[in-house]
Design a protein around this motif. Structure first.
Motif: not given
Ligand code: GDP
Ligand code: GDP
Length: 444
Positions: A265-275, A291-294, A327-333
């Protein structure tokens, strides 16, 4: 991707010698830094170097907002405090240039009063001190209350070394240079707990593209990145060694542990968080998301194995679970897909691209301020301790992610800050990117 040097803003009345001083500081260099669209063109930014420190010099001299009557000297002068305010918002050091021949003008006083309220270091350069005789008058400028003034002659170079020493001393501590090579290619980390379907999704994404795929050595030991040529340009998937079909066989399930996921994640511009939709959001998913949010990375949430959830009530339940626990990632699609059947997988790359665009967004200052004023008119800030705060104006200090400073007369309640954030997101299509919003107080 543009190198982020500390910023030194040069402010002052017209004709005090700002442009001459800037030329002196940059020493004939001509690199215009700001060429990105949406940036006020006539504010010059140049790169300078002194004692081994590199910084950007922002010459506000040519900056004039729309509608200013350039033939009216008082209108011109009035812009100086505006420039100073902007400089306070997004510079690391401000240099106030005054005219050593003219003495302290009324506008100098006003700007100084303003600059005294900021935490940003401010230096006073008393210009046009071309010879020794004038030096005695310089001390009068201490009255501006911004410390010991620096006598200079921008024209002849006199005193400019001392001023530069002081500027460099006032710069924020040097941030360690990023040694990692950045090829500018948008990079994506696919992260999630074991068995959520990361490999299946990765192989689908790469397979569907039917394009050249190379393996690239990543920066971490034994990590391999994959570069995919898509219709919209290249895309780098970070740390994919364990995701390729062949490699998968030899990899332990825990290959993609939390630590490893965070590194990518630290090396990337974007994270695809798979659930895994059949399991819902677990505690571990939450930790990863936090951590992604931070990290301030762009994030797209993928609810995978959607093919397994057929009951409409259960579908609603899973989505509510995501909204609640993340909820803290509410902006994420949030994309509901099936990596196995391929359903809706086509939506993943466009969602990432859209997020990428928002991440790099530069909002024109005029449009930003129109929005802020409109938001304020429609819904004025509530009073805080008997004061009714008023929004003054806003600037975008940085992109990647978009970072805004809003100037207000008083503190704003957190709910109101969230309201402003929502308005910004809606107005400028910032949906999927994290944004940073700072509120600064200013008296008028
Ligand atoms: P700005 O409007 O603040 O950017 O000012 P300029 O850099 O355009 O300078 C305004 C005028 O002051 C020009 O005619 C310069 O040549 C003159 N000037 C600038 N620096 C000095 C200096 O150190 N000594 C003298 N004597 N004149 C200067
Ligand atoms: P990883 O450990 O996150 O890389 O997960 P894998 O891609 O290896 O998938 C774990 C298991 O989930 C495999 O048996 C996949 O076939 C299965 N799987 C992955 N995606 C889906 C999906 O969308 N639907 C269903 N039903 N199963 C899936």
């Amino acid at each position: 991707m543009t190198a982020q040097h500390p910023r030194v803003a040069i402010v002052g009345r017209p004709n005090v010698g700002k442009s001459t001083l800037v030329n002196r500081i940059v020493g004939g260099r001509r690199a215009i830094v700001e060429e990105r669209p949406g940036v006020t063109r006539d504010r010059k930014e140049l790169v300078a170097e002194w004692n081994g420190r590199t910084f950007t010099v922002v010459d506000t001299g040519g900056w004039l907002p729309e509608g200013v009557d350039t033939s009216d000297p008082t209108a011109l002068t009035r812009q100086v405090s505006k420039q100073a305010e902007r400089a306070m918002g997004n510079a690391d050091v401000v240099v106030l240039v005054v005219d050593g021949v003219v003495g302290i003008a009324e506008e100098d006083d006003r700007v100084a009063r303003l600059l005294r309220t900021t935490d940003t270091p401010v230096l006073v350069a008393v210009n046009k001190v071309d010879d020794q005789r004038r030096e005695a008058d310089v001390w009068g400028f201490s009255r501006l209350g911004l410390g010991e003034p620096f006598p200079v002659s921008a024209l002849h170079g006199r005193g400019s070394g001392d001023l530069l020493d002081a500027i460099v001393d006032a710069l924020p501590a040097e941030v360690e240079e990023v040694v990692e090579e950045d090829d500018g290619i948008f990079s994506v980390a696919i992260v999630g707990r074991p068995n959520v379907g990361k490999s299946t999704l990765f192989n689908r994404l790469v397979g569907d593209e039917r394009t050249v795929v190379h393996d690239l050595p990543g920066t971490t030991r034994d990590s391999i990145d994959t570069l995919v040529e898509t219709e919209d340009g290249p895309l780098r998937f970070v740390d994919t060694a364990g995701m390729r079909r062949r490699a998968k066989i030899d990899e332990a399930t825990e290959y993609y542990g939390l630590v490893r996921a965070l590194e990518s994640v630290d090396r990337s511009d974007a994270a695809l968080l798979v659930i895994d939709a059949t399991v819902g959001v677990t505690h571990q998913d939450q930790r990863l998301a936090e951590r992604i949010d931070a990290a301030g990375t762009v994030v797209v949430i993928v609810l995978n194995k959607w093919d397994q959830i057929t009951d409409p009530d259960e579908r609603l339940q899973v989505q509510a679970d995501v909204a609640d626990r993340l909820a803290f990632l509410a902006y994420a699609p949030v994309l509901k897909i099936s990596a196995l059947t391929g359903k809706s997988v086509v939506r993943v790359l466009p969602a990432l691209r859209q997020a990428e665009e928002a991440y790099h967004a530069r909002i024109p200052t005029a449009a930003l301020n129109r929005l802020i004023q409109e938001a304020q008119t429609q819904h004025p800030p509530p009073p805080v301790r008997r004061h009714r705060p008023r929004l003054l104006y806003a600037v975008q200090g940085a992109s990647d992610p978009p970072t805004f400073t809003i100037f207000a007369t008083h503190e704003l309640p957190p709910t109101y800050v969230r309201y402003l954030e929502r308005r910004l997101r809606e107005a400028f299509d910032l949906g999927p990117t994290p944004i940073k919003l700072r509120i600064r107080r200013r008296s008028h």
